[in-house]
Design a protein around this motif. Structure first.
Motif, PDB file in Angstrom:
ATOM      1  N   ALA A 278      52.747  55.765 -43.095  1.00  0.00           N
ATOM      2  CA  ALA A 278      51.537  55.615 -42.281  1.00  0.00           C
ATOM      3  C   ALA A 278      50.549  54.656 -42.925  1.00  0.00           C
ATOM      4  O   ALA A 278      49.739  54.027 -42.233  1.00  0.00           O
ATOM      5  CB  ALA A 278      50.878  56.976 -42.071  1.00  0.00           C
ATOM      6  N   GLY A 279      50.618  54.518 -44.242  1.00  0.00           N
ATOM      7  CA  GLY A 279      49.708  53.639 -44.961  1.00  0.00           C
ATOM      8  C   GLY A 279      50.167  52.201 -45.050  1.00  0.00           C
ATOM      9  O   GLY A 279      49.555  51.398 -45.772  1.00  0.00           O
ATOM     10  N   GLN A 280      51.222  51.837 -44.329  1.00  0.00           N
ATOM     11  CA  GLN A 280      51.693  50.466 -44.350  1.00  0.00           C
ATOM     12  C   GLN A 280      50.683  49.523 -43.699  1.00  0.00           C
ATOM     13  O   GLN A 280      50.010  49.883 -42.731  1.00  0.00           O
ATOM     14  CB  GLN A 280      53.028  50.358 -43.619  1.00  0.00           C
TER      15      GLN A 280
ATOM     16  N   PRO B 242      52.321  49.623 -49.874  1.00  0.00           N
ATOM     17  CA  PRO B 242      51.714  49.429 -48.542  1.00  0.00           C
ATOM     18  C   PRO B 242      52.197  48.182 -47.795  1.00  0.00           C
ATOM     19  O   PRO B 242      52.135  48.146 -46.569  1.00  0.00           O
ATOM     20  CB  PRO B 242      50.216  49.331 -48.856  1.00  0.00           C
ATOM     21  N   ASP B 243      52.671  47.157 -48.501  1.00  0.00           N
ATOM     22  CA  ASP B 243      53.116  45.936 -47.834  1.00  0.00           C
ATOM     23  C   ASP B 243      54.636  45.834 -47.727  1.00  0.00           C
ATOM     24  O   ASP B 243      55.157  44.781 -47.338  1.00  0.00           O
ATOM     25  CB  ASP B 243      52.582  44.702 -48.574  1.00  0.00           C
ATOM     26  N   LYS B 244      55.337  46.895 -48.055  1.00  0.00           N
ATOM     27  CA  LYS B 244      56.807  46.847 -48.052  1.00  0.00           C
ATOM     28  C   LYS B 244      57.385  46.422 -46.699  1.00  0.00           C
ATOM     29  O   LYS B 244      58.176  45.479 -46.598  1.00  0.00           O
ATOM     30  CB  LYS B 244      57.368  48.208 -48.462  1.00  0.00           C
ATOM     31  N   LEU B 245      57.011  47.112 -45.627  1.00  0.00           N
ATOM     32  CA  LEU B 245      57.610  46.829 -44.325  1.00  0.00           C
ATOM     33  C   LEU B 245      57.218  45.448 -43.813  1.00  0.00           C
ATOM     34  O   LEU B 245      58.055  44.726 -43.245  1.00  0.00           O
ATOM     35  CB  LEU B 245      57.222  47.903 -43.313  1.00  0.00           C
ATOM     36  N   ALA B 246      55.975  45.068 -43.995  1.00  0.00           N
ATOM     37  CA  ALA B 246      55.521  43.762 -43.506  1.00  0.00           C
ATOM     38  C   ALA B 246      56.290  42.635 -44.178  1.00  0.00           C
ATOM     39  O   ALA B 246      56.739  41.682 -43.524  1.00  0.00           O
ATOM     40  CB  ALA B 246      54.021  43.602 -43.748  1.00  0.00           C
ATOM     41  N   LEU B 247      56.485  42.721 -45.489  1.00  0.00           N
ATOM     42  CA  LEU B 247      57.209  41.674 -46.214  1.00  0.00           C
ATOM     43  C   LEU B 247      58.683  41.654 -45.838  1.00  0.00           C
ATOM     44  O   LEU B 247      59.261  40.582 -45.585  1.00  0.00           O
ATOM     45  CB  LEU B 247      57.054  41.894 -47.719  1.00  0.00           C
ATOM     46  N   GLN B 248      59.291  42.817 -45.794  1.00  0.00           N
ATOM     47  CA  GLN B 248      60.723  42.866 -45.524  1.00  0.00           C
ATOM     48  C   GLN B 248      61.026  42.443 -44.085  1.00  0.00           C
ATOM     49  O   GLN B 248      61.999  41.714 -43.840  1.00  0.00           O
ATOM     50  CB  GLN B 248      61.238  44.291 -45.779  1.00  0.00           C
ATOM     51  N   TYR B 249      60.202  42.870 -43.161  1.00  0.00           N
ATOM     52  CA  TYR B 249      60.374  42.458 -41.771  1.00  0.00           C
ATOM     53  C   TYR B 249      60.194  40.941 -41.631  1.00  0.00           C
ATOM     54  O   TYR B 249      60.977  40.277 -40.940  1.00  0.00           O
ATOM     55  CB  TYR B 249      59.378  43.196 -40.890  1.00  0.00           C
ATOM     56  N   ALA B 250      59.184  40.394 -42.288  1.00  0.00           N
ATOM     57  CA  ALA B 250      58.936  38.955 -42.212  1.00  0.00           C
ATOM     58  C   ALA B 250      60.136  38.167 -42.725  1.00  0.00           C
ATOM     59  O   ALA B 250      60.524  37.142 -42.138  1.00  0.00           O
ATOM     60  CB  ALA B 250      57.682  38.590 -43.003  1.00  0.00           C
ATOM     61  N   LEU B 251      60.750  38.644 -43.816  1.00  0.00           N
ATOM     62  CA  LEU B 251      61.917  37.951 -44.355  1.00  0.00           C
ATOM     63  C   LEU B 251      63.081  37.989 -43.372  1.00  0.00           C
ATOM     64  O   LEU B 251      63.721  36.967 -43.104  1.00  0.00           O
ATOM     65  CB  LEU B 251      62.326  38.583 -45.686  1.00  0.00           C
ATOM     66  N   MET B 252      63.354  39.167 -42.816  1.00  0.00           N
ATOM     67  CA  MET B 252      64.509  39.286 -41.934  1.00  0.00           C
ATOM     68  C   MET B 252      64.294  38.547 -40.621  1.00  0.00           C
ATOM     69  O   MET B 252      65.239  38.022 -40.034  1.00  0.00           O
ATOM     70  CB  MET B 252      64.848  40.753 -41.712  1.00  0.00           C
TER      71      MET B 252
ATOM     72  N   ILE C 255      73.254  39.209 -47.361  1.00  0.00           N
ATOM     73  CA  ILE C 255      72.392  40.239 -47.952  1.00  0.00           C
ATOM     74  C   ILE C 255      71.461  39.562 -48.942  1.00  0.00           C
ATOM     75  O   ILE C 255      71.890  38.708 -49.726  1.00  0.00           O
ATOM     76  CB  ILE C 255      73.225  41.322 -48.661  1.00  0.00           C
ATOM     77  N   GLN C 256      70.186  39.934 -48.923  1.00  0.00           N
ATOM     78  CA  GLN C 256      69.238  39.402 -49.896  1.00  0.00           C
ATOM     79  C   GLN C 256      68.418  40.519 -50.524  1.00  0.00           C
ATOM     80  O   GLN C 256      68.221  41.584 -49.920  1.00  0.00           O
ATOM     81  CB  GLN C 256      68.293  38.379 -49.248  1.00  0.00           C
ATOM     82  N   ARG C 257      67.951  40.237 -51.726  1.00  0.00           N
ATOM     83  CA  ARG C 257      67.105  41.170 -52.469  1.00  0.00           C
ATOM     84  C   ARG C 257      65.738  40.533 -52.687  1.00  0.00           C
ATOM     85  O   ARG C 257      65.630  39.420 -53.208  1.00  0.00           O
ATOM     86  CB  ARG C 257      67.733  41.508 -53.825  1.00  0.00           C
ATOM     87  N   ILE C 258      64.681  41.231 -52.308  1.00  0.00           N
ATOM     88  CA  ILE C 258      63.311  40.801 -52.590  1.00  0.00           C
ATOM     89  C   ILE C 258      62.976  41.206 -54.019  1.00  0.00           C
ATOM     90  O   ILE C 258      63.101  42.381 -54.383  1.00  0.00           O
ATOM     91  CB  ILE C 258      62.316  41.441 -51.601  1.00  0.00           C
ATOM     92  N   GLU C 259      62.573  40.243 -54.821  1.00  0.00           N
ATOM     93  CA  GLU C 259      62.334  40.516 -56.240  1.00  0.00           C
ATOM     94  C   GLU C 259      60.917  41.028 -56.481  1.00  0.00           C
ATOM     95  O   GLU C 259      60.136  40.442 -57.240  1.00  0.00           O
ATOM     96  CB  GLU C 259      62.616  39.249 -57.060  1.00  0.00           C
ATOM     97  N   LEU C 260      60.603  42.124 -55.817  1.00  0.00           N
ATOM     98  CA  LEU C 260      59.313  42.788 -55.975  1.00  0.00           C
ATOM     99  C   LEU C 260      59.533  44.294 -55.964  1.00  0.00           C
ATOM    100  O   LEU C 260      60.408  44.786 -55.247  1.00  0.00           O
ATOM    101  CB  LEU C 260      58.359  42.413 -54.827  1.00  0.00           C
ATOM    102  N   PRO C 261      58.733  45.061 -56.725  1.00  0.00           N
ATOM    103  CA  PRO C 261      58.865  46.518 -56.717  1.00  0.00           C
ATOM    104  C   PRO C 261      58.080  47.121 -55.551  1.00  0.00           C
ATOM    105  O   PRO C 261      56.881  47.374 -55.648  1.00  0.00           O
ATOM    106  CB  PRO C 261      58.261  46.920 -58.070  1.00  0.00           C
ATOM    107  N   LEU C 262      58.762  47.382 -54.444  1.00  0.00           N
ATOM    108  CA  LEU C 262      58.097  47.831 -53.220  1.00  0.00           C
ATOM    109  C   LEU C 262      58.379  49.290 -52.878  1.00  0.00           C
ATOM    110  O   LEU C 262      57.983  49.760 -51.811  1.00  0.00           O
ATOM    111  CB  LEU C 262      58.511  46.934 -52.044  1.00  0.00           C
ATOM    112  N   ALA C 263      59.059  50.005 -53.777  1.00  0.00           N
ATOM    113  CA  ALA C 263      59.298  51.433 -53.596  1.00  0.00           C
ATOM    114  C   ALA C 263      59.024  52.137 -54.911  1.00  0.00           C
ATOM    115  O   ALA C 263      59.097  51.534 -55.990  1.00  0.00           O
ATOM    116  CB  ALA C 263      60.730  51.703 -53.136  1.00  0.00           C
TER     117      ALA C 263
END
Length: 278
Positions: free
Chosen positions: A31-33, A105-115, A203-211
């Motif tokens: 909810a805090g995304q 908080p920015d996990k979904l926004a970043l991952q969605y933008a990449l995909m 498959i790609q890996r985002i090099e950021l700690p988002l979890a």
């Protein structure tokens, strides 16, 4: 990041077994995304505690229909629970979170933008932090993150040698050709990644700690403490890939030796850690 009022076409799936103490924190991190997903599907895997009551409260806490609850009649394990949520997901993408973990908080926004920027991508994941505290303490993201998401391509060989992701980092396209192996209780995420990679799925890996995970990967609690079972499951995964023709005999036997050596190294590190702690 854009306004939280804009909902992403993402379904979040959270398998839940005896998660009454942690599920509220997990859902709160969704909810805090900075951009909320369109729904959160919590799959109650026949929990024996008061999880059902907690989930009812969560359904009432958030906007109607945003938290969806699925109740399984018997305990089938996380793989089957994730599949149950995946099968009914309404989003274009499915992101997985565990009931005792949380997201940046920015996990979904970043991952969605990449995909969205690379339509061929089937699956992405990212890094994570560990915390012994009740709340996550994520490091600040680099200033240019939104414009240039740091990531790398994950090859099939890399997935064979090591699982590059934790499950709470995975986002997959809803129409991906494979699911978690029903009934598999250990290393099911690694098997899915290997199967997709060996079939040429990008498959790609985002090099950021988002979890954030709130237990040691080989600690005293949770599935990660079941090292023998995880080792057997890793060998079983290789057996399955060999049977379906994904691995040659030479690669198969080499990987089995490699997996056994990794296991003995892990055992040694755990023994050293236990000895150091007295």
């Amino acid at each position: 990041m854009t306004s939280m009022a804009t909902f992403l076409p993402v379904s979040v799936v959270i398998p839940c077994f005896g998660c009454a103490r942690t599920i509220e924190r997990a859902v709160a991190s969704v909810a805090g995304q900075s951009q909320r997903p369109q729904e959160v599907i919590v799959v109650d895997d026949a929990s024996p505690d008061d999880t059902a009551q907690v989930l009812q409260r969560l359904e009432a806490t958030y906007p109607a229909g945003w938290v969806r609850r699925i109740t399984l009649r018997s305990n089938l394990g996380a793989a089957s629970a994730r599949n149950a949520g995946w099968d009914v997901a309404a989003g274009q993408y499915v992101a997985f979170l565990d009931a005792d973990d949380a997201w940046h908080p920015d996990k979904l926004a970043l991952q969605y933008a990449l995909m969205e920027s690379e339509p061929d991508l089937v699956l992405t994941g990212h890094g994570f932090i560990q915390s012994e505290k009740a709340q996550a303490n994520f490091p600040p993201l680099p200033a240019a993150t939104c414009a240039a998401i740091p990531r790398r391509t994950v090859t099939s060989w890399q997935t064979l040698l090591k699982n590059p992701f934790i499950t709470p980092s995975i986002m997959v396209r809803k129409e991906a050709p494979m699911r978690f192996l029903p009934g598999q209780r250990y290393m099911e995420d690694h098997l899915l990644l290997m199967q997709l990679a060996l079939r040429g799925a990008p498959i790609q890996r985002i090099e950021l700690p988002l979890a954030c995970i709130f237990k040691s990967r080989y600690g005293e609690a949770g599935l990660s403490s079941h090292m023998d079972a995880m080792h057997r499951a890793e060998l079983d995964n290789l057996d399955r890939l060999r049977r379906d023709g994904s691995l040659s005999a030479l690669v198969y036997h080499g990987l089995r030796l490699y997996v056994r050596l990794k296991f003995f190294r892990r055992l040694l590190l755990v023994r050293i850690q236990q000895h150091a702690q007295g």
